[in-house]
Design an enzyme around this catalytic site. Structure first.
Site, PDB file in Angstrom:
ATOM      1  N   ASN A  83       0.842  -1.193   0.000  1.00  0.00           N
ATOM      2  CA  ASN A  83       0.000   0.000   0.000  1.00  0.00           C
ATOM      3  C   ASN A  83       0.881   1.248   0.000  1.00  0.00           C
ATOM      4  O   ASN A  83       2.116   1.160  -0.059  1.00  0.00           O
ATOM      5  CB  ASN A  83      -0.993  -0.009   1.173  1.00  0.00           C
ATOM      6  N   GLY A 121      -6.022   2.718  -1.693  1.00  0.00           N
ATOM      7  CA  GLY A 121      -7.253   2.995  -0.964  1.00  0.00           C
ATOM      8  C   GLY A 121      -8.418   3.231  -1.905  1.00  0.00           C
ATOM      9  O   GLY A 121      -8.685   2.439  -2.808  1.00  0.00           O
ATOM     10  N   THR A 149     -10.071  -1.075   8.315  1.00  0.00           N
ATOM     11  CA  THR A 149      -9.237  -2.119   8.900  1.00  0.00           C
ATOM     12  C   THR A 149      -9.422  -3.425   8.132  1.00  0.00           C
ATOM     13  O   THR A 149     -10.546  -3.883   7.937  1.00  0.00           O
ATOM     14  CB  THR A 149      -9.615  -2.364  10.374  1.00  0.00           C
ATOM     15  N   ASP A 153      -5.875  -6.764   3.564  1.00  0.00           N
ATOM     16  CA  ASP A 153      -5.915  -8.214   3.694  1.00  0.00           C
ATOM     17  C   ASP A 153      -7.019  -8.803   2.820  1.00  0.00           C
ATOM     18  O   ASP A 153      -6.849  -9.866   2.213  1.00  0.00           O
ATOM     19  CB  ASP A 153      -6.144  -8.611   5.152  1.00  0.00           C
ATOM     20  N   ASN A 179     -10.445  -5.486  -5.882  1.00  0.00           N
ATOM     21  CA  ASN A 179     -10.848  -4.146  -5.448  1.00  0.00           C
ATOM     22  C   ASN A 179     -12.276  -4.164  -4.932  1.00  0.00           C
ATOM     23  O   ASN A 179     -12.603  -3.534  -3.913  1.00  0.00           O
ATOM     24  CB  ASN A 179     -10.770  -3.150  -6.613  1.00  0.00           C
ATOM     25  N   SER A 185     -15.569  -4.835   2.045  1.00  0.00           N
ATOM     26  CA  SER A 185     -15.080  -5.065   3.412  1.00  0.00           C
ATOM     27  C   SER A 185     -15.015  -3.807   4.258  1.00  0.00           C
ATOM     28  O   SER A 185     -15.028  -3.889   5.484  1.00  0.00           O
ATOM     29  CB  SER A 185     -13.691  -5.718   3.374  1.00  0.00           C
ATOM     30  N   ALA A 188     -18.479  -1.863   6.818  1.00  0.00           N
ATOM     31  CA  ALA A 188     -18.984  -2.197   8.149  1.00  0.00           C
ATOM     32  C   ALA A 188     -17.817  -2.163   9.125  1.00  0.00           C
ATOM     33  O   ALA A 188     -16.661  -2.278   8.716  1.00  0.00           O
ATOM     34  CB  ALA A 188     -19.650  -3.573   8.134  1.00  0.00           C
ATOM     35  N   GLY A 190     -14.904  -3.129  11.729  1.00  0.00           N
ATOM     36  CA  GLY A 190     -14.066  -4.306  11.967  1.00  0.00           C
ATOM     37  C   GLY A 190     -13.670  -5.012  10.694  1.00  0.00           C
ATOM     38  O   GLY A 190     -14.087  -4.655   9.595  1.00  0.00           O
ATOM     39  N   SER A 194     -16.356 -12.597   7.351  1.00  0.00           N
ATOM     40  CA  SER A 194     -17.537 -13.345   6.924  1.00  0.00           C
ATOM     41  C   SER A 194     -18.015 -12.939   5.540  1.00  0.00           C
ATOM     42  O   SER A 194     -18.917 -13.563   4.986  1.00  0.00           O
ATOM     43  CB  SER A 194     -18.688 -13.131   7.917  1.00  0.00           C
TER      44      SER A 194
END
Length: 206
Positions: A83, A121, A149, A153, A179, A185, A188, A190, A194
């Site tokens: 990054n 980003g 966060t 990953d 992307n 991800s 939401a 955290g 899932s």
């Protein structure tokens, strides 16, 4: 929606060369091996070397970045993905736009990388390779970021998935899909482990 991360290595630093030996059969028969730096760097490097020796595709994410990264990481990585922050630590070049990302990419190619992806980003990614020295910007869709966060990953994990299971896709398409996974991800709080099981993911991801 920007994150602040503290790393507490804990048990990660207990992973050692004996563990690698015990896992050698799995590593050498894998479709893709992903490594980064939340374990002892020399152990990560050895895993990359084992994969390379067996013809396994390697994907390396230098996180958390080290200014004095062993040069062999560059040559042992089929895909080197960093990054903006990691790119600056590795090269000394602050990454504020696509032109900066291109400079970083070219410098990393000179160090022996085969293909470099710089994640940016909300701006998506920039990729450049030795075979195709003209950089390619792969934009990300616009979303409302709640918590970034784990976005990197998510991107790296998705890219490894496509490399392993959809190897006929172009690299640009793999990055576009990765992307998209990363964009989902961040919507939401955290890290969203899932998300691969969610029913509302765009169906063209699979």
């Amino acid at each position: 929606g920007q994150n602040v991360i503290v790393i507490v290595p804990g048990a990660n630093l207990l992973l050692n060369f004996e563990d690698l030996k015990r896992a050698s059969d799995v590593i050498c028969k894998a479709k893709v091996v992903v490594c980064q730096l939340e374990i002892t760097p020399s152990v990560s490097l050895e895993a990359l070397k084992m994969a390379c020796a067996s013809g396994v595709k390697t994907l390396f994410n230098p996180a958390p970045a080290l200014a004095d990264l062993d040069p062999q990481f560059y040559t042992c990585s089929d895909i080197f993905c960093c990054n903006e922050t990691e790119a600056e630590i590795l090269t000394g070049i602050p990454v504020g736009n696509l032109e900066d990302a291109e400079k970083v990419g070219r410098m990393l190619l000179e160090r022996g990388c085969k293909l470099v992806i710089v994640t940016l980003g909300a701006e998506g990614c920039m990729m450049i390779s030795g075979d195709k020295p003209i950089p390619k910007h792969v934009p990300a869709g616009k979303v409302r970021a709640v918590d970034t966060t784990g976005a990197g990953d998510s991107f790296v994990g998705a890219l490894a998935f496509y490399l392993a299971y959809y190897p006929k896709l172009s690299m640009e398409e793999m990055i576009r899909k990765s992307n998209c996974v990363a964009s989902v991800s961040v919507q939401a709080p955290g890290t969203q482990s899932s998300y691969p099981y969610r029913k509302d993911l765009p169906q063209d991801l699979f």
